[in-house]
Scaffold this motif. Structure first.
Motif, PDB file in Angstrom:
ATOM      1  N   PHE A 216       0.862  -1.190   0.000  1.00 10.21           N
ATOM      2  CA  PHE A 216       0.000   0.000   0.000  1.00 10.21           C
ATOM      3  C   PHE A 216       0.894   1.235   0.000  1.00 10.21           C
ATOM      4  O   PHE A 216       1.733   1.402   0.884  1.00 10.21           O
ATOM      5  N   LEU A 217       0.716   2.112  -1.010  1.00 13.27           N
ATOM      6  CA  LEU A 217       1.545   3.299  -1.142  1.00 13.27           C
ATOM      7  C   LEU A 217       0.687   4.548  -1.306  1.00 13.27           C
ATOM      8  O   LEU A 217      -0.426   4.495  -1.842  1.00 13.27           O
ATOM      9  N   ILE A 218       1.218   5.676  -0.857  1.00 10.46           N
ATOM     10  CA  ILE A 218       0.563   6.978  -0.984  1.00 10.46           C
ATOM     11  C   ILE A 218       1.389   7.846  -1.933  1.00 10.46           C
ATOM     12  O   ILE A 218       2.623   7.760  -1.951  1.00 10.46           O
ATOM     13  N   ASN A 219       0.703   8.658  -2.722  1.00 10.56           N
ATOM     14  CA  ASN A 219       1.358   9.468  -3.758  1.00 10.56           C
ATOM     15  C   ASN A 219       2.135   8.590  -4.734  1.00 10.56           C
ATOM     16  O   ASN A 219       3.155   9.007  -5.301  1.00 10.56           O
ATOM     17  N   GLU A 227      -0.309   5.999   8.467  1.00  8.13           N
ATOM     18  CA  GLU A 227      -1.653   5.759   7.951  1.00  8.13           C
ATOM     19  C   GLU A 227      -1.808   4.259   7.705  1.00  8.13           C
ATOM     20  O   GLU A 227      -0.863   3.492   7.827  1.00  8.13           O
ATOM     21  N   PHE A 228      -3.028   3.855   7.336  1.00  7.52           N
ATOM     22  CA  PHE A 228      -3.259   2.435   7.076  1.00  7.52           C
ATOM     23  C   PHE A 228      -4.358   2.303   6.037  1.00  7.52           C
ATOM     24  O   PHE A 228      -5.055   3.266   5.694  1.00  7.52           O
ATOM     25  N   TYR A 229      -4.547   1.088   5.542  1.00 11.43           N
ATOM     26  CA  TYR A 229      -5.414   0.814   4.393  1.00 11.43           C
ATOM     27  C   TYR A 229      -6.858   0.628   4.846  1.00 11.43           C
ATOM     28  O   TYR A 229      -7.307  -0.487   5.084  1.00 11.43           O
ATOM     29  N   ALA A 233      -9.728   4.168   1.758  1.00  8.82           N
ATOM     30  CA  ALA A 233      -8.528   4.133   0.921  1.00  8.82           C
ATOM     31  C   ALA A 233      -8.631   3.068  -0.163  1.00  8.82           C
ATOM     32  O   ALA A 233      -8.024   3.183  -1.227  1.00  8.82           O
ATOM     33  N   LYS A 234      -9.412   2.028   0.093  1.00 10.98           N
ATOM     34  CA  LYS A 234      -9.526   0.931  -0.855  1.00 10.98           C
ATOM     35  C   LYS A 234     -10.615   1.164  -1.899  1.00 10.98           C
ATOM     36  O   LYS A 234     -10.419   0.880  -3.088  1.00 10.98           O
ATOM     37  N   LYS A 243      -5.309  11.202  -2.875  1.00  8.81           N
ATOM     38  CA  LYS A 243      -4.138  10.824  -2.078  1.00  8.81           C
ATOM     39  C   LYS A 243      -3.067  10.108  -2.891  1.00  8.81           C
ATOM     40  O   LYS A 243      -1.987   9.828  -2.379  1.00  8.81           O
ATOM     41  N   GLY A 244      -3.384   9.801  -4.160  1.00 10.44           N
ATOM     42  CA  GLY A 244      -2.426   9.068  -4.982  1.00 10.44           C
ATOM     43  C   GLY A 244      -2.196   7.665  -4.473  1.00 10.44           C
ATOM     44  O   GLY A 244      -1.073   7.136  -4.523  1.00 10.44           O
ATOM     45  N   ILE A 245      -3.270   7.010  -3.986  1.00  4.86           N
ATOM     46  CA  ILE A 245      -3.150   5.684  -3.377  1.00  4.86           C
ATOM     47  C   ILE A 245      -3.047   4.611  -4.454  1.00  4.86           C
ATOM     48  O   ILE A 245      -3.862   4.559  -5.378  1.00  4.86           O
ATOM     49  N   VAL A 246      -2.046   3.780  -4.341  1.00  7.70           N
ATOM     50  CA  VAL A 246      -1.885   2.631  -5.227  1.00  7.70           C
ATOM     51  C   VAL A 246      -1.478   1.426  -4.387  1.00  7.70           C
ATOM     52  O   VAL A 246      -0.964   1.560  -3.277  1.00  7.70           O
TER      53      VAL A 246
END
Length: 338
Positions: A216-219, A227-229, A233-234, A243-246
């Motif tokens: 789990f990555l941000i940006n 932070e957490f998933y 976020a999912k 947030k650029g979440i991938v």
């Protein structure tokens, strides 16, 4: 003669016959839709069966449809997550093959404090914790802040948000009271591990196949650290974009990959899991790995981390579903011979 697969799912998650790509992204039935449509495309004779709190529906469907195997997508029964093991026990008592985890493994993994005690007994690192039963007097535990507060026996993501991470006694007690009042379940507080977050899929009964760790990555590139998933976020596309979440294959040394594989296999084994599962881990700044949760029967939508990790190894989605069905049939044969 085609094999018959009865998909056991929640009645409110029976998917439509067809979804566009855009509709599917917004749908809460994506996993059910993916499993149903792909099994049909594989020429299985498929019956989706919606269930809520009446087990007799399952009995009648088994008698009428006579499935080769039940594809179990149930996560609760009668609105209780701890009852999912009883659904599987019901299938076992009726000698019906099913996909996913056995009742004992479900019971051990779903109960977070019991699972953590088992892990600690076997020397597998997991964060220190304290359980707050409904109606208990709230006292400060012998734990170090920050802490994360969760439901004890419910799905790992239920009730989780940014407010779940607390840094003082006042916020801790507020969050525990929130869990008690809103969900009417016991709460668990555990030390929060700042660092990188990994999801590791496993397939197998006795011989295990460990999938590549997903991260789990941000940006697009930064570890979550503090932070957490969460579900937001999912599943929240707008939030993910902002947030650029991938999530993608973790970049790790071969030594660390082997360590993760060893820990996940041990966790799978001591919690008596089988079929398929996902182990969630965090790695702190010193490089120490911590098992956060074991998730039997995790989400297997085709774009979820589990399926994407399998795809990375050349196991496309239809093949993954057939692998899961094959493991269920083998488990049934193994138990029948015991």
């Amino acid at each position: 003669m085609n094999q018959k697969v009865m998909i056991l799912l929640h009645e409110y998650l029976i998917p439509p016959d067809r979804l566009t790509k855009a509709e599917r992204l917004k749908s809460n039935t994506a996993t059910e839709y993916d499993v149903l449509t792909n099994l049909k495309n594989l020429n299985y004779e498929v019956l989706p069966l919606g269930v809520s709190n009446d087990a007799s529906i399952i009995t009648r469907a088994i008698d009428n449809f006579k499935p080769t195997i039940v594809f179990n997508l149930m996560e609760e029964f009668h609105h209780k997550a701890s009852f999912d093991q009883n659904v599987v026990s019901f299938l076992e008592m009726n000698k019906i093959p099913y996909t996913g985890c056995n009742p004992q493994g479900l019971m051990l993994a779903r109960n977070k404090d019991l699972a953590k005690k088992i892990l600690k007994f076997h020397g597998i690192a997991t964060p220190a914790f304290h359980v707050y039963p409904l109606g208990s007097v709230l006292k400060m535990p012998d734990l170090k802040f920050p802490l994360i507060v969760k439901c004890l026996n419910e799905d790992g993501s239920l009730g989780l948000s940014k407010a779940s991470i607390v840094n003082n006694e006042k916020k801790l007690f507020e969050r525990i009271k929130f869990i008690h009042k809103k969900f009417e379940v016991d709460a668990i507080a555990e030390e929060f591990i700042s660092g990188r977050e990994f999801f590791v899929g496993l397939l197998g009964n006795q011989k295990l196949h460990v999938l590549p760790p997903w991260e789990f990555l941000i940006n697009g590139k930064n570890p979550p650290k503090d932070e957490f998933y969460t579900d937001k976020a999912k599943f929240d596309l707008g939030y993910r974009k902002k947030k650029g979440i991938v999530t993608k294959k973790a970049e790790l040394s071969e030594l660390k990959l082997e360590e993760i594989k060893k820990i996940c296999k041990e966790t799978f084994g001591v919690l008596q899991l089988n079929g398929y599962a996902r182990i969630d881990l965090r790695m702190d700044e010193r490089g120490k790995l911590w098992v956060i949760e074991a998730n039997p029967n995790p989400d297997i939508a085709f774009d979820d981390e589990f399926a994407q990790s399998a795809k990375h190894l050349g196991m496309d989605y239809p093949l993954l579903l057939e692998k899961i069905i094959g493991l269920g049939l083998k488990w049934h044969k193994l138990q029948s011979a015991a």
